[in-house]
Write a protein that holds these residues in place. Structure first.
Motif, mmCIF file in Angstrom:
data_model
loop_
_atom_site.group_PDB
_atom_site.id
_atom_site.type_symbol
_atom_site.label_atom_id
_atom_site.label_comp_id
_atom_site.label_asym_id
_atom_site.label_seq_id
_atom_site.Cartn_x
_atom_site.Cartn_y
_atom_site.Cartn_z
ATOM 1 N N ARG A 1 3.956 16.734 -31.393
ATOM 2 C CA ARG A 1 4.937 16.176 -32.314
ATOM 3 C C ARG A 1 6.347 16.701 -32.055
ATOM 4 O O ARG A 1 7.324 15.943 -32.154
ATOM 5 C CB ARG A 1 4.521 16.508 -33.752
ATOM 6 C CG ARG A 1 5.410 15.927 -34.843
ATOM 7 C CD ARG A 1 5.264 14.446 -34.941
ATOM 8 N NE ARG A 1 6.017 13.893 -36.058
ATOM 9 C CZ ARG A 1 6.206 12.594 -36.260
ATOM 10 N NH1 ARG A 1 5.686 11.726 -35.416
ATOM 11 N NH2 ARG A 1 6.906 12.158 -37.294
ATOM 12 N N ASP B 1 0.959 10.251 -31.268
ATOM 13 C CA ASP B 1 0.569 11.627 -31.588
ATOM 14 C C ASP B 1 -0.064 11.698 -32.970
ATOM 15 O O ASP B 1 -1.028 12.449 -33.185
ATOM 16 C CB ASP B 1 1.768 12.578 -31.471
ATOM 17 C CG ASP B 1 2.941 12.165 -32.352
ATOM 18 O OD1 ASP B 1 3.108 10.962 -32.590
ATOM 19 O OD2 ASP B 1 3.687 13.066 -32.807
ATOM 20 N N ASP C 1 3.508 21.671 -33.744
ATOM 21 C CA ASP C 1 2.479 21.158 -32.835
ATOM 22 C C ASP C 1 1.076 21.608 -33.222
ATOM 23 O O ASP C 1 0.096 20.958 -32.831
ATOM 24 C CB ASP C 1 2.787 21.581 -31.400
ATOM 25 C CG ASP C 1 3.954 20.808 -30.804
ATOM 26 O OD1 ASP C 1 4.301 19.742 -31.350
ATOM 27 O OD2 ASP C 1 4.530 21.265 -29.803
ATOM 28 N N ILE D 1 0.370 18.763 -35.682
ATOM 29 C CA ILE D 1 0.220 17.502 -34.958
ATOM 30 C C ILE D 1 0.601 17.762 -33.497
ATOM 31 O O ILE D 1 1.794 17.831 -33.178
ATOM 32 C CB ILE D 1 1.111 16.395 -35.546
ATOM 33 C CG1 ILE D 1 0.820 16.201 -37.035
ATOM 34 C CG2 ILE D 1 0.918 15.078 -34.784
ATOM 35 C CD1 ILE D 1 1.745 15.211 -37.725
ATOM 36 N N ARG E 1 -3.606 10.090 -32.761
ATOM 37 C CA ARG E 1 -4.564 11.000 -32.124
ATOM 38 C C ARG E 1 -4.977 12.127 -33.070
ATOM 39 O O ARG E 1 -6.142 12.498 -33.125
ATOM 40 C CB ARG E 1 -3.950 11.586 -30.848
ATOM 41 C CG ARG E 1 -3.893 10.634 -29.663
ATOM 42 C CD ARG E 1 -3.572 11.391 -28.381
ATOM 43 N NE ARG E 1 -2.283 12.082 -28.459
ATOM 44 C CZ ARG E 1 -1.156 11.536 -28.075
ATOM 45 N NH1 ARG E 1 -1.108 10.313 -27.592
ATOM 46 N NH2 ARG E 1 -0.016 12.239 -28.165
ATOM 47 N N ARG E 2 -3.998 12.664 -33.795
ATOM 48 C CA ARG E 2 -4.317 13.784 -34.685
ATOM 49 C C ARG E 2 -5.229 13.342 -35.806
ATOM 50 O O ARG E 2 -6.192 14.037 -36.144
ATOM 51 C CB ARG E 2 -3.033 14.369 -35.261
ATOM 52 C CG ARG E 2 -3.252 15.626 -36.096
ATOM 53 C CD ARG E 2 -4.032 16.648 -35.307
ATOM 54 N NE ARG E 2 -3.938 17.982 -35.897
ATOM 55 C CZ ARG E 2 -4.831 18.944 -35.698
ATOM 56 N NH1 ARG E 2 -5.896 18.700 -34.944
ATOM 57 N NH2 ARG E 2 -4.663 20.123 -36.231
ATOM 58 N N SER F 1 -8.702 13.112 -34.623
ATOM 59 C CA SER F 1 -9.350 14.352 -34.183
ATOM 60 C C SER F 1 -9.780 15.250 -35.336
ATOM 61 O O SER F 1 -10.531 16.204 -35.124
ATOM 62 C CB SER F 1 -8.403 15.147 -33.283
ATOM 63 O OG SER F 1 -7.301 15.679 -34.024
#
Length: 231
Positions: free
Chosen positions: A151, A223, A145, A148, A226-227, A230
């Motif tokens: 995840r 996920d 996590d 990611i 989004r990663r 970011s």
């Protein structure tokens, strides 16, 4: 500097007390937590012996942090293969873990004053092998996590064989220090007057669009999207 009132300050021992460059020293432990959340790679320093000769070894490692972990002031987790020789050496030994983020290249008017903008942490402590199965599972989920976020909840549970092949080291965050630089060049007045350009080249980590593997099915999961956005 105003320190976070609920957290102990950094550099609690002589081994992590900053000597040179004290103007770069960070005392607020919350800043350490922010750096550890931002960065992706740690470097683990150990002393290994081969054929009767000891030498230092520094290795990159994926990591994660549990601020509510069982160790004093939180736990830093690193993982590796149970077959790795460095792992056996590190267990129950004092190790040094460093984490650095490069934020800029500082171009000065002289070679002497060229520098980098950065955030850098040093953690020193006894590394313990995580034997408890629940803690090891949680640590491995945290490491996934950290790469990611979210995840681990989308994946199947690790098998006993996978867990048996993977070792997790834990290091207390108690004994830690941090330094930071975030400014332009510090030049001598006569060099500034000479008219040579000085400034900063900002350095930022960016991610490209996710690239599916050849055998991937379905859309890129949320996920991962989004990663990528970011970073």
């Amino acid at each position: 500097m105003t320190l976070s009132p609920t957290l102990p300050p950094l550099s609690p021992t002589p081994r992590t007390t900053v000597g040179r460059g004290r103007n770069r020293m960070v005392e607020d432990r919350a800043e350490l937590h922010r750096l550890l959340a931002d960065a992706l790679i740690a470097h683990l320093g150990v002393t290994v012996a081969r054929d009767g000769v000891s030498h230092p070894l520094v290795l990159p490692a994926a990591y994660a942090v549990d601020l509510d972990g069982p160790d004093l002031d939180g736990t830093l987790y690193l993982h590796g293969s149970v077959a790795a020789g460095w792992l056996r050496t590190a267990t129950d030994s004092t190790v040094c873990v460093t984490v650095t983020e490069l934020d800029g290249l500082v171009a000065a008017r002289s070679a002497f004053h060229h520098s980098m903008n950065y955030r850098s942490a040093v953690v020193i402590g006894a590394a313990r092998l995580v034997d408890d199965e629940d803690e090891r599972r949680r640590a491995l989920d945290l490491i996934v996590d950290h790469m990611i976020p979210g995840r681990s909840a989308t994946l199947r549970a690790s098998t006993r064989k996978e867990l048996a092949a993977t070792a997790v080291l834990a290091v207390s965050l108690h004994e830690a220090s941090m330094k930071s630089r975030g400014e332009g060049p510090v030049d001598d007045a006569e060099d500034i007057e000479a008219g040579v350009w000085g400034g900063v080249i900002p350095v930022r980590r960016t991610a490209g669009d996710p690239v599916p593997s050849d055998d991937a099915s379905g859309p890129v999961p949320a996920d991962v999207v989004r990663r990528a956005a970011s970073l």
